[in-house]
Design a protein around this motif. Structure first.
Motif, short mmCIF file in Angstrom:
data_model
loop_
_atom_site.label_atom_id
_atom_site.label_comp_id
_atom_site.label_asym_id
_atom_site.label_seq_id
_atom_site.Cartn_x
_atom_site.Cartn_y
_atom_site.Cartn_z
N PRO A 86 -4.09 5.97 3.52
CA PRO A 86 -3.23 4.81 3.77
C PRO A 86 -3.59 4.08 5.05
O PRO A 86 -3.59 2.85 5.10
CB PRO A 86 -1.83 5.42 3.85
CG PRO A 86 -2.05 6.85 4.21
CD PRO A 86 -3.36 7.23 3.60
N ARG A 87 -3.90 4.84 6.10
CA ARG A 87 -4.13 4.18 7.38
C ARG A 87 -5.45 3.42 7.42
O ARG A 87 -5.49 2.27 7.83
CB ARG A 87 -4.08 5.21 8.51
CG ARG A 87 -2.67 5.54 8.90
CD ARG A 87 -2.65 6.38 10.13
NE ARG A 87 -1.29 6.55 10.59
CZ ARG A 87 -0.91 7.56 11.36
NH1 ARG A 87 -1.78 8.47 11.73
NH2 ARG A 87 0.34 7.65 11.74
N VAL A 135 -1.88 11.89 5.38
CA VAL A 135 -2.12 10.70 6.18
C VAL A 135 -3.20 11.05 7.19
O VAL A 135 -3.12 12.08 7.85
CB VAL A 135 -0.84 10.26 6.91
CG1 VAL A 135 -1.10 9.07 7.80
CG2 VAL A 135 0.25 9.95 5.91
N ALA A 169 0.83 -1.21 0.00
CA ALA A 169 0.00 0.00 0.00
C ALA A 169 0.86 1.25 0.00
O ALA A 169 0.55 2.23 -0.67
CB ALA A 169 -0.92 0.00 1.22
N VAL A 170 1.97 1.23 0.74
CA VAL A 170 2.77 2.44 0.90
C VAL A 170 3.72 2.66 -0.27
O VAL A 170 3.87 3.77 -0.77
CB VAL A 170 3.55 2.38 2.23
CG1 VAL A 170 4.44 3.59 2.37
CG2 VAL A 170 2.58 2.32 3.40
N SER A 213 -4.78 -1.11 -3.14
CA SER A 213 -4.35 -0.56 -1.85
C SER A 213 -3.40 0.62 -2.08
O SER A 213 -3.43 1.60 -1.35
CB SER A 213 -3.71 -1.64 -0.98
OG SER A 213 -2.59 -2.18 -1.59
N THR A 256 3.00 4.27 7.81
CA THR A 256 2.33 5.23 6.95
C THR A 256 2.99 6.61 7.02
O THR A 256 2.78 7.44 6.15
CB THR A 256 0.85 5.34 7.32
OG1 THR A 256 0.72 5.33 8.73
CG2 THR A 256 0.07 4.20 6.73
N THR A 300 -7.09 2.23 5.01
CA THR A 300 -6.98 1.06 4.14
C THR A 300 -6.28 -0.07 4.86
O THR A 300 -6.75 -1.21 4.86
CB THR A 300 -6.19 1.43 2.87
OG1 THR A 300 -6.81 2.54 2.25
CG2 THR A 300 -6.13 0.25 1.92
N SER A 319 -4.01 4.50 -0.82
CA SER A 319 -3.14 5.26 0.07
C SER A 319 -2.62 6.50 -0.65
O SER A 319 -2.38 7.53 -0.01
CB SER A 319 -2.00 4.40 0.60
OG SER A 319 -1.22 3.91 -0.43
#
Lengths: 160, 511
Positions: free
Chosen positions: B102-103, B232, B76-77, B93, B381, B105, B97
């Motif tokens: 991002p979080r 974020v 994701a990141v 994903s 994240t 998810t 993000s």
């Protein structure tokens, strides 16, 4: 634009398929085996050709309906600068592969980082700072913590 | 199975401590790009020498479970799936993000993984005896059909254009033919490179296709996208959003976890196949199938639940035959065999303490993952706040070193480069990447099992239907293929109406 691209894609896929068929001519067959090593490459080559035909037909149909695909080029950079950045990153990867065993991972990683930072829009100062910090952190994570065996290259005499 | 006996084995301070440390360790290693769940377990092996059998089992199980989840984090990141099992939904994903979630998810994925894992181990506990019976009758015929069925998912996981999905799938299958062939041992498409005899290994292939292509795209994007600093969400808000998303999708989790467990339990089909199939099924039944692959949470939740459930399921063939469902379980079962476990149909009687410990640690590890995994997500994240000029070079070097670390050979870096360039070309041509990855994973399995079966049957193709289970699987596969073919032909003969597939002309490669 879209049709031209689809024609190029179709041609490339067909070329790959022809290459696979041509290569698989030379694969040995054994009497005991009903199917040889050439079977799957040939099936796959056939699939590639069918996909190529499908893509070209799709392109022709879209062209007739007058629907142009959105241009993929969203870059704000001049075309040659963009191409240069692309080639530069690819060259960094190739250079790393060639130099890793020779220079060792500390020096090779430092070089890659120093050269990569400007490509992604960072300043020279940032590049130098990161070039100094990143190898140390990598050493700690990969080598000390994870015990991954990495080549020392030039630094082998002082390796621990 | 007796739940109290099970809990009595694991609810000791020593085991609790081990599980806690190992879930933390698994989450960190799994979140590092290039360091897979397999590697996490492999690195753990030396430490298990100093543990008693039950503790060793707990350590390995806890590490595996969290590492499989943590693979979602780097996916994701950084768009580098930490494990093959996360590859199915990395596109979704990552885009989620990138769009500032991002979080939430990852917390949704975490909740799905935890529940998926708990469901998986529950099924494992109650169904092991039955599954033992079923998989006792498994041969290369069934494995072939199962892998062939898996290939049909390509059409489901790809983009809106059928020929482009097929092109991608066949490119992946072509890559899978590289190496020594199984029929006569002849090197194919290796260009004289001895190291390529083993084929194109999966991790560098995945790093190249997903991570390097993304880096190249970023390089071309120049300074423009550095302005898109990513936001974020605050932790609280992320947890609330994730809980809400999870609450809305609990039926998906239930379905994917159940399915994932059974797929994982089949020999040769591990967590990665489970994730692909769950993702495909999820898209099929979703109200918004067109959103898949563009940042849709449903597929992430489904895939996340399925792969963690499959981790539990994969232990069934491992315990019953000593045939592991995937590579992580292979290492794990190897260690446990050294610790005195004897896999076999009688394992429930002969090694009950160890089996209880495995099941119990699975439950425990999944619950503890809520805390440790959540901690790692909250930290990881933060990476998204880092400016591009700092982050991209780090990803580049991590991707290359990660690939190199797997094999200790620079060939891995060349594979990353070649497949990265290939993936860039595919993105330019609007060809989706996911089916190609599926082809690389399943190509070998399909061919190997086909050849083994044909050797036994002396080339008689009808032999693929001679056995009960194989016949059923074969019939399902061929029916699905026929339907797909019919629909493809129909859409070609009668041009699709605009509402049929509105996305044909949209660019899927761009974010």
């Amino acid at each position: 634009m879209s049709l031209k691209r689809d024609l190029v894609v179709g041609a490339a896929l067909t070329a790959l398929a022809i290459f696979m068929i041509w290569q698989s001519q030379g694969f040995p067959r054994i009497r005991a085996m009903p199917y040889g090593p050439d079977l799957f490459p040939r099936i796959i080559a056939g699939g590639l050709i069918l996909a190529a035909i499908g893509i070209v037909i799709e392109g022709l149909r879209n062209a007739r309906r007058g629907e142009a695909t959105l241009s993929a080029d969203t870059s704000t950079l001049p075309a040659h600068t963009a191409a240069l950045s692309f080639v530069a990153v690819a060259a960094l990867v190739a250079g790393f592969a060639l130099l890793l065993p020779v220079l060792g991972f500390h020096i090779a990683a430092a070089l890659v980082v120093v050269l990569a930072v400007p490509i992604f829009g960072g300043s020279l100062l940032l590049a130098l700072i990161m070039g100094a910090v990143v190898p140390v952190v990598l050493h700690y994570i990969f080598y000390s913590l994870m015990r991954v065996v990495l080549p020392w290259g030039l630094l082998t005499p002082i390796a621990w | 199975m007796d739940l109290f006996a099970l809990l009595a084995v694991v609810l000791t301070p020593k085991i609790l401590g081990t599980v806690f440390l190992c879930t933390l360790y698994g989450a960190f290693v799994g979140a590092m790009p290039g360091l897979t769940a397999t590697m996490a377990v492999a690195l753990l092996v030396p430490f298990t020498w100093f543990m008693d059998p039950v503790q060793a089992a707990a350590a390995i199980v806890a590490t595996t479970t969290t590492a499989i989840f943590a693979g979602d984090i780097s996916g994701a990141v950084l768009k580098i799936p930490g494990t093959p099992a996360s590859a199915a939904y990395v596109e979704d994903s990552y885009r989620l993000s990138q769009s500032g979630h991002p979080r939430s998810t990852l917390y949704s994925a975490l909740f799905a993984s935890v529940v998926g894992g708990v469901i998986g181990v529950t099924i494992l506990m109650f169904a092991t005896p039955t599954l033992t019976y079923l998989s006792r009758n498994f041969s290369s015929d069934e494995a072939f059909w199962l892998a062939a069925l898996g290939l049909s998912c390509a059409v489901l996981v790809g983009g809106p254009s059928v020929p482009r999905n097929f092109a991608s799938l066949f490119i992946g299958l072509a890559i899978a033919t590289v190496g020594i062939d199984v029929a006569v041992g002849h090197p194919r498409f290796t260009f004289g490179n001895v190291e390529l005899y083993d084929g194109v290994s999966f991790i560098p292939a995945m790093i190249g296709m997903f991570a390097l292509s993304e880096l190249l795209r970023n390089a071309v994007g120049g300074r423009q996208s550095s302005r898109l600093r990513l936001s974020v969400e605050p932790l609280r808000q992320a947890l609330v959003t994730a809980a809400r998303q999870f609450g809305a999708l609990w039926k998906n989790v239930l379905r994917s976890a159940t399915g994932g467990t059974f797929i994982g339990a089949l020999p040769g089909a591990g967590a990665d196949v489970a994730a692909w199939i769950a993702y495909a099924v999820s898209r099929r039944f979703s109200r918004k199938p067109e959103a898949y692959g563009r940042g849709h949470i449903e597929g992430v939740v489904d895939g996340g639940a399925a792969n963690n459930a499959a981790v539990a399921g994969a232990w069934t063939p491992a315990l019953v035959f000593g045939i592991p469902g995937d590579s992580v379980t292979a290492i794990a079962i190897g260690v446990l065999m050294m610790k005195g476990l004897t896999p076999g149909p009688d394992v429930l009687n002969t090694d009950s303490a160890m089996v209880y410990a495995i099941f119990g640690s699975f439950l425990l590890a999944n619950l503890m993952m809520l805390v440790t995994g959540g901690l790692v997500v909250a930290m990881a994240t933060q990476v998204l706040r880092v400016p591009r000029a700092v982050l991209m070079p780090i990803i580049l070097i991590l991707a290359m070193l990660g690939g190199y670390a797997i094999s200790g050979s620079t060939l891995a870096i060349w594979i990353i480069l070649v497949l990265g360039l290939l993936a860039s070309a595919m993105l330019w041509a609007d060809i989706p990447l996911a089916p190609a990855i599926l082809g690389i994973v399943l190509g070998r399995i399909v061919e190997d099992n086909f050849m083994v079966s044909m050797l036994k049957a002396r080339g008689d193709l009808t032999e693929f239907f001679a056995r009960d289970i194989a016949a059923v699987l074969g019939a399902i596969t061929l029916t699905i293929w026929a339907i797909l073919l019919y629909r493809a032909l129909r859409s070609f003969i009668a041009p699709a109406k605009p509402q049929d597939n509105p996305d044909t002309t949209r660019d899927t490669s761009d974010r």
